[in-house]
Motif scaffolding. Structure first.
Motif, PDB file in Angstrom:
ATOM      1  N   GLU A  66      -3.920 -16.296  -0.473  1.00 35.60           N
ATOM      2  CA  GLU A  66      -5.434 -17.140  -1.327  1.00 35.60           C
ATOM      3  C   GLU A  66      -6.465 -15.681  -1.838  1.00 35.60           C
ATOM      4  OE1 GLU A  66      -9.160 -17.833  -1.825  1.00 35.60           O
ATOM      5  OE2 GLU A  66      -9.099 -16.772  -0.109  1.00 35.60           O
ATOM      6  N   ARG A  67      -6.418 -14.671  -0.701  1.00 36.19           N
ATOM      7  CA  ARG A  67      -6.620 -13.732  -0.956  1.00 36.19           C
ATOM      8  C   ARG A  67      -5.623 -13.163  -2.432  1.00 36.19           C
ATOM      9  NH1 ARG A  67      -7.097 -13.088   4.321  1.00 36.19           N
ATOM     10  NH2 ARG A  67      -5.339 -10.694   4.352  1.00 36.19           N
ATOM     11  N   MET A  68      -5.140 -12.706  -2.491  1.00 36.41           N
ATOM     12  CA  MET A  68      -3.827 -12.125  -3.433  1.00 36.41           C
ATOM     13  C   MET A  68      -4.049 -13.067  -4.928  1.00 36.41           C
ATOM     14  SD  MET A  68      -0.048 -11.023  -0.868  1.00 36.41           S
ATOM     15  CE  MET A  68       0.317 -10.296  -2.231  1.00 36.41           C
ATOM     16  N   THR A  69      -3.347 -14.720  -4.807  1.00 41.14           N
ATOM     17  CA  THR A  69      -3.671 -14.836  -5.709  1.00 41.14           C
ATOM     18  C   THR A  69      -5.381 -15.000  -6.452  1.00 41.14           C
ATOM     19  OG1 THR A  69      -2.777 -16.701  -4.402  1.00 41.14           O
ATOM     20  CG2 THR A  69      -3.635 -17.822  -6.523  1.00 41.14           C
ATOM     21  N   ARG A  70      -6.878 -15.325  -5.547  1.00 46.00           N
ATOM     22  CA  ARG A  70      -7.867 -15.048  -5.695  1.00 46.00           C
ATOM     23  C   ARG A  70      -7.924 -13.435  -6.769  1.00 46.00           C
ATOM     24  NH1 ARG A  70     -10.670 -15.444  -1.450  1.00 46.00           N
ATOM     25  NH2 ARG A  70     -10.538 -12.923  -0.392  1.00 46.00           N
ATOM     26  N   ASP A  71      -6.874 -12.376  -6.615  1.00 46.01           N
ATOM     27  CA  ASP A  71      -7.586 -11.074  -6.896  1.00 46.01           C
ATOM     28  C   ASP A  71      -6.430 -10.334  -7.425  1.00 46.01           C
ATOM     29  OD1 ASP A  71      -8.240  -8.869  -8.156  1.00 46.01           O
ATOM     30  OD2 ASP A  71      -9.852  -8.395  -6.211  1.00 46.01           O
ATOM     31  N   PRO A  72      -4.957 -11.141  -8.350  1.00 38.76           N
ATOM     32  CA  PRO A  72      -3.992 -10.176  -8.246  1.00 38.76           C
ATOM     33  C   PRO A  72      -3.770  -8.873  -8.626  1.00 38.76           C
ATOM     34  CG  PRO A  72      -4.375 -12.224 -10.328  1.00 38.76           C
ATOM     35  CD  PRO A  72      -5.680 -11.510  -9.149  1.00 38.76           C
ATOM     36  N   ALA A  73      -5.107  -8.690  -9.299  1.00 36.83           N
ATOM     37  CA  ALA A  73      -5.155  -6.849  -8.853  1.00 36.83           C
ATOM     38  C   ALA A  73      -5.279  -6.165  -7.750  1.00 36.83           C
ATOM     39  CB  ALA A  73      -6.716  -6.437  -9.798  1.00 36.83           C
ATOM     40  N   GLN A  74      -5.612  -6.578  -6.464  1.00 36.25           N
ATOM     41  CA  GLN A  74      -5.957  -6.265  -5.475  1.00 36.25           C
ATOM     42  C   GLN A  74      -4.233  -6.464  -4.887  1.00 36.25           C
ATOM     43  OE1 GLN A  74      -7.360  -3.540  -3.995  1.00 36.25           O
ATOM     44  NE2 GLN A  74      -7.188  -3.158  -6.388  1.00 36.25           N
ATOM     45  N   ALA A  75      -3.270  -7.076  -5.436  1.00 39.16           N
ATOM     46  CA  ALA A  75      -2.165  -8.040  -4.651  1.00 39.16           C
ATOM     47  C   ALA A  75      -1.476  -7.186  -3.208  1.00 39.16           C
ATOM     48  CB  ALA A  75      -1.752  -9.135  -5.208  1.00 39.16           C
ATOM     49  N   LEU A  76      -1.263  -5.885  -3.906  1.00 40.95           N
ATOM     50  CA  LEU A  76      -0.306  -5.175  -2.898  1.00 40.95           C
ATOM     51  C   LEU A  76      -1.471  -4.749  -1.757  1.00 40.95           C
ATOM     52  CD1 LEU A  76       1.825  -3.240  -5.617  1.00 40.95           C
ATOM     53  CD2 LEU A  76       2.301  -4.715  -3.820  1.00 40.95           C
ATOM     54  N   ILE A  77      -2.609  -4.141  -2.120  1.00 40.24           N
ATOM     55  CA  ILE A  77      -3.327  -3.668  -1.532  1.00 40.24           C
ATOM     56  C   ILE A  77      -3.401  -5.485  -0.455  1.00 40.24           C
ATOM     57  CG2 ILE A  77      -5.567  -2.562  -0.540  1.00 40.24           C
ATOM     58  CD1 ILE A  77      -3.887  -1.089  -2.410  1.00 40.24           C
ATOM     59  N   GLU A  78      -3.803  -5.907  -0.387  1.00 40.03           N
ATOM     60  CA  GLU A  78      -4.033  -7.277   0.634  1.00 40.03           C
ATOM     61  C   GLU A  78      -2.588  -7.239   1.407  1.00 40.03           C
ATOM     62  OE1 GLU A  78      -6.174  -9.098   1.467  1.00 40.03           O
ATOM     63  OE2 GLU A  78      -7.849  -8.672   0.238  1.00 40.03           O
ATOM     64  N   LEU A  79      -1.385  -7.205   0.718  1.00 41.62           N
ATOM     65  CA  LEU A  79      -0.331  -7.479   1.327  1.00 41.62           C
ATOM     66  C   LEU A  79      -0.100  -6.098   2.252  1.00 41.62           C
ATOM     67  CD1 LEU A  79       2.203  -8.631   1.555  1.00 41.62           C
ATOM     68  CD2 LEU A  79       3.058  -7.551  -0.433  1.00 41.62           C
ATOM     69  N   GLY A  80      -0.210  -4.863   1.845  1.00 47.97           N
ATOM     70  CA  GLY A  80      -0.114  -3.754   2.376  1.00 47.97           C
ATOM     71  C   GLY A  80      -0.823  -3.380   3.519  1.00 47.97           C
ATOM     72  N   GLN A  81      -1.885  -4.156   3.540  1.00 50.72           N
ATOM     73  CA  GLN A  81      -2.673  -4.500   5.273  1.00 50.72           C
ATOM     74  C   GLN A  81      -2.756  -4.830   5.961  1.00 50.72           C
ATOM     75  OE1 GLN A  81      -6.658  -4.992   2.872  1.00 50.72           O
ATOM     76  NE2 GLN A  81      -7.255  -2.594   2.971  1.00 50.72           N
ATOM     77  N   PHE A  82      -1.825  -6.296   5.111  1.00 52.39           N
ATOM     78  CA  PHE A  82      -1.381  -7.732   6.126  1.00 52.39           C
ATOM     79  C   PHE A  82      -0.509  -6.946   6.863  1.00 52.39           C
ATOM     80  CE2 PHE A  82       1.217 -10.720   7.007  1.00 52.39           C
ATOM     81  CZ  PHE A  82       0.548 -11.658   7.675  1.00 52.39           C
ATOM     82  N   VAL A  83       0.992  -6.018   6.711  1.00 54.31           N
ATOM     83  CA  VAL A  83       2.067  -5.865   6.877  1.00 54.31           C
ATOM     84  C   VAL A  83       1.813  -4.758   8.178  1.00 54.31           C
ATOM     85  CG1 VAL A  83       3.556  -4.467   6.374  1.00 54.31           C
ATOM     86  CG2 VAL A  83       3.860  -6.223   5.078  1.00 54.31           C
ATOM     87  N   GLU A  84       0.600  -3.491   7.694  1.00 56.90           N
ATOM     88  CA  GLU A  84      -0.102  -2.736   8.588  1.00 56.90           C
ATOM     89  C   GLU A  84      -0.181  -3.443   9.778  1.00 56.90           C
ATOM     90  OE1 GLU A  84      -0.437   1.423   9.637  1.00 56.90           O
ATOM     91  OE2 GLU A  84       0.844   0.194   7.889  1.00 56.90           O
ATOM     92  N   ARG A  85      -1.135  -3.965   9.389  1.00 58.51           N
ATOM     93  CA  ARG A  85      -2.353  -5.130  11.048  1.00 58.51           C
ATOM     94  C   ARG A  85      -0.619  -5.039  11.130  1.00 58.51           C
ATOM     95  NH1 ARG A  85      -5.458  -6.812   7.858  1.00 58.51           N
ATOM     96  NH2 ARG A  85      -4.479  -8.552   7.019  1.00 58.51           N
ATOM     97  N   MET A  86       0.584  -6.190  11.246  1.00 61.51           N
ATOM     98  CA  MET A  86       1.632  -6.804  11.868  1.00 61.51           C
ATOM     99  C   MET A  86       2.760  -5.985  11.899  1.00 61.51           C
ATOM    100  SD  MET A  86       0.114  -9.626  11.936  1.00 61.51           S
ATOM    101  CE  MET A  86       1.872 -10.449  12.092  1.00 61.51           C
ATOM    102  N   ARG A  87       2.730  -4.829  11.843  1.00 64.54           N
ATOM    103  CA  ARG A  87       4.106  -4.177  12.207  1.00 64.54           C
ATOM    104  C   ARG A  87       3.696  -2.802  13.760  1.00 64.54           C
ATOM    105  NH1 ARG A  87       5.295   0.316   7.671  1.00 64.54           N
ATOM    106  NH2 ARG A  87       2.951   0.026   7.915  1.00 64.54           N
ATOM    107  N   THR A  88       2.554  -3.101  13.948  1.00 65.01           N
ATOM    108  CA  THR A  88       2.010  -2.037  14.775  1.00 65.01           C
ATOM    109  C   THR A  88       2.432  -3.293  16.281  1.00 65.01           C
ATOM    110  OG1 THR A  88      -0.191  -2.593  14.275  1.00 65.01           O
ATOM    111  CG2 THR A  88       0.862  -0.067  13.677  1.00 65.01           C
TER     112      THR A  88
END
Length: 176
Positions: A135-157
């Motif tokens: 939903e966040r990525m769809t709402r602001d496609p310009a920030q989609a990679l940032i949102e995805l990266g932050q999500f992955v970073e939180r989960m990776r650890t």
């Protein structure tokens, strides 16, 4: 311990130096809580993928009674190690410590269950987390990679699935 992988200050010890010193004192490196790259900001992270040079992070070292080198681990050390492992998210290690601790089998099993319950993350919660990300990525496609990266970073650890599907190792202690 905060550790660096590149010299920021003249003569500072780097990760390898700190790891050698702590191993000499009976500690074992268990993993990182966080890692930070060194970026010169050449790429626009909202439009590009790429790695950065590793700069610094927070490393976790435990005195590990299971490696055989810590012959005189009293009950308080076992308890502290168990709590630290749970608090820092090393739940599998906490369960392993609990199963080998010098406590009655019933207590060890209770501690193992408590550690495992600390890591519970229901599949529906994961689905909701991904739906919210979408939903966040769809709402602001310009920030989609940032949102995805932050999500992955939180989960990776907190997420290591390299052994998913493999059989469970035998615990140090098994109940009758």
């Amino acid at each position: 311990s905060e550790v660096c992988f590149m010299e920021i200050y003249e003569g500072q010890p780097l990760f390898a130096d700190i790891e050698r010193a702590l191993v000499a004192e009976g500690f074992t490196f268990y993993g990182f809580l966080s890692l930070q790259g060194w970026s010169q900001k050449y790429i626009d992270k909202s439009r590009s993928l790429g790695r950065e040079r590793l700069c610094f992070g927070d490393a976790i070292f435990f005195r590990d009674p299971l490696d055989g080198a810590q012959a005189h681990f009293d009950l308080r050390r076992w308890q502290c190690l168990y709590l630290a492992a749970v608090m820092f998210g090393f739940v599998d290690f906490a369960a392993e410590v609990a199963s080998a601790a010098p406590v009655p089998a019933e207590e060890a099993e209770r501690l193992v269950r408590a550690a495992l319950s600390a890591a519970d993350h229901a599949p529906q919660t994961a689905i909701s987390d991904v739906a919210a990300l979408h939903e966040r990525m769809t709402r602001d496609p310009a920030q989609a990679l940032i949102e995805l990266g932050q999500f992955v970073e939180r989960m990776r650890t907190l997420w290591d699935v390299s052994d998913a599907g493999l059989p469970r190792r035998q615990p140090y202690r098994m109940s009758p």
